[in-house]
Enzyme design. Sequence first.
Site, mmCIF file in Angstrom:
data_model
loop_
_atom_site.group_PDB
_atom_site.id
_atom_site.type_symbol
_atom_site.label_atom_id
_atom_site.label_comp_id
_atom_site.label_asym_id
_atom_site.label_seq_id
_atom_site.Cartn_x
_atom_site.Cartn_y
_atom_site.Cartn_z
ATOM 1 N N GLU A 267 0.845 -1.211 0.000
ATOM 2 C CA GLU A 267 0.000 0.000 0.000
ATOM 3 C C GLU A 267 0.875 1.255 0.000
ATOM 4 O O GLU A 267 0.731 2.143 0.851
ATOM 5 C CB GLU A 267 -0.980 -0.007 1.188
ATOM 6 C CG GLU A 267 -1.957 -1.171 1.103
ATOM 7 C CD GLU A 267 -3.165 -1.082 2.024
ATOM 8 O OE1 GLU A 267 -3.216 -0.197 2.888
ATOM 9 O OE2 GLU A 267 -4.080 -1.913 1.867
ATOM 10 N N GLU B 24 -4.973 -8.736 -0.401
ATOM 11 C CA GLU B 24 -5.738 -8.448 0.829
ATOM 12 C C GLU B 24 -7.200 -8.301 0.441
ATOM 13 O O GLU B 24 -7.535 -7.481 -0.433
ATOM 14 C CB GLU B 24 -5.252 -7.159 1.510
ATOM 15 C CG GLU B 24 -3.950 -7.311 2.244
ATOM 16 C CD GLU B 24 -3.532 -6.069 3.025
ATOM 17 O OE1 GLU B 24 -4.411 -5.327 3.512
ATOM 18 O OE2 GLU B 24 -2.312 -5.844 3.115
#
Length: 502
Positions: free
Chosen positions: A171, A294
């Site tokens: 991220e 995820e």
Amino acid sequence: MLHINPDKTLSHIAPEIYGQFSEHLGRCIYDGIYVGEDSDIPNVKGMRKDVVEALRALHLPVLRWPGGCFADEYHWRDGIGPKENRRRMVNTNWGGIVEDNRFGTHEFLELCDQLDCEPYIAVNLGSGTVQEAAEWIEYMTADGDSTITNLRKENGRTKPWHLKYVGIGNENWGCGGSMSPDFYANEYKRYQCFCKNYGNNKLYKVACGPSGEDYNWTKELMSRIDHEHANGISLHYYTVPGDWEHKGSATDFSDEEYYITISKALHIEDIIEKHLAIMDEYDPNHDIDLLVDEWGTWYDVEPGTNPGFLYQQNTMRDAIVTAASLNIFNKHSDRIAMANIAQVVNVLQAMILTEDTKILKTPTYDVFQMYKEHQDATLVESYAADAANRINEPVISYNDISIPALSESVSVTEQNGQKLLTITLSNTSLTDSLSVELELPIKYSFCGKASVAMLHAEARAYNTFDDPDRVRAFETEEDWNGNLQVVSLPACSVCRICCYVS
Ligand code: AHR
């Protein structure tokens, strides 16, 4: 009517689609997996025996670690050597607690050995250095007489480990460094360049891809990398019924919130298809895979628990989300090489919850258990249609929400010279049962015993430490013949059928 064509094989379902994620977050690693060798909780080299045994039963293919956001503040050298000398750091992302690094590289790779799964390591691009990343790969995978490999040997591991999956950053558009896509793409290329293949160890490199609907990130990233740099890019997508401030309760939700949750979970299909279309523009030969590394539901934490620990209960609603998501990933297995539900124990949509010596398996666990036959199988064509072959999926309408009642996917494996079908179905309705006619082409027949596993319960039902099997799948055997078979799916249910066809 669900038409199934065993001859129309579409794609290999990578076992890694059934992957998991473990982060230094809350009680995932500590308590959930690692209790240390001196614990009263039965363990092997510090790993809880009950948890390892339960996860082995899922045929867990791959485990991602050490984060998540934690990965971009993790410095691997802090987690090696004598435990009493390991550096203590503040886990700034998750509750501000002190991380003493007693679970590090050796412990994680030992866990993967015990689970018999592939490790998937996320290296620190956000706050680390290229040298640090390069030396971690060398530490884990190189043989010979270098200073780094000798350090590994001093720490008790003579032979290098096998390591395939390496994510470079996590991220990085957010907690991994607030980077713009062009800046990240350049950094990624530099880092990956120094993550070397040692001996026979061949890395599969994953670049940080988008969050949800950030199509610009995919476009900017894909325009700057090619298959010389990356084997795959990641996608993160969480199903949050409300908004990030008020996500909603894991157990106490209205019918409307239920349908919003399922509809948001199903939205991942649209997101996947749009990212794949962008990837196709830059990579028409499909050399770069998509990894949903995820995904899962994210609710408000359980009342009274540390808000930074992301501990949530898990109901039949989560089982429906899982079934529908895994069916979507199966249907896109031509491009999706891996998916990792977040997270494996005690965090977000977990397989297992622990409380001291006790564990419970969540409804999500049962779905992974039921779907495991899809791992390594071949997706075959299946679609709901009427006699005129018009798509006729029954649709549920609730206020302004409209979702299909049926979620499905079908795969085939060859066993003993016969075709074994695995059919997974889910009825998303809260109120109505669904009768599904499974139809094979006329030349085929279901033959012999069908193993039918069924999971159904009220949407808000969940398992507790006092009643750990309140929501549990049960299996029956039925005689199936001919090319048409009817399955009745109770409201809010997940079903898996394994049956030979000839
Ligand atoms: O899974 C919890 C967190 O969600 C991860 O650390 C991060 O990558 C994501 O935002």
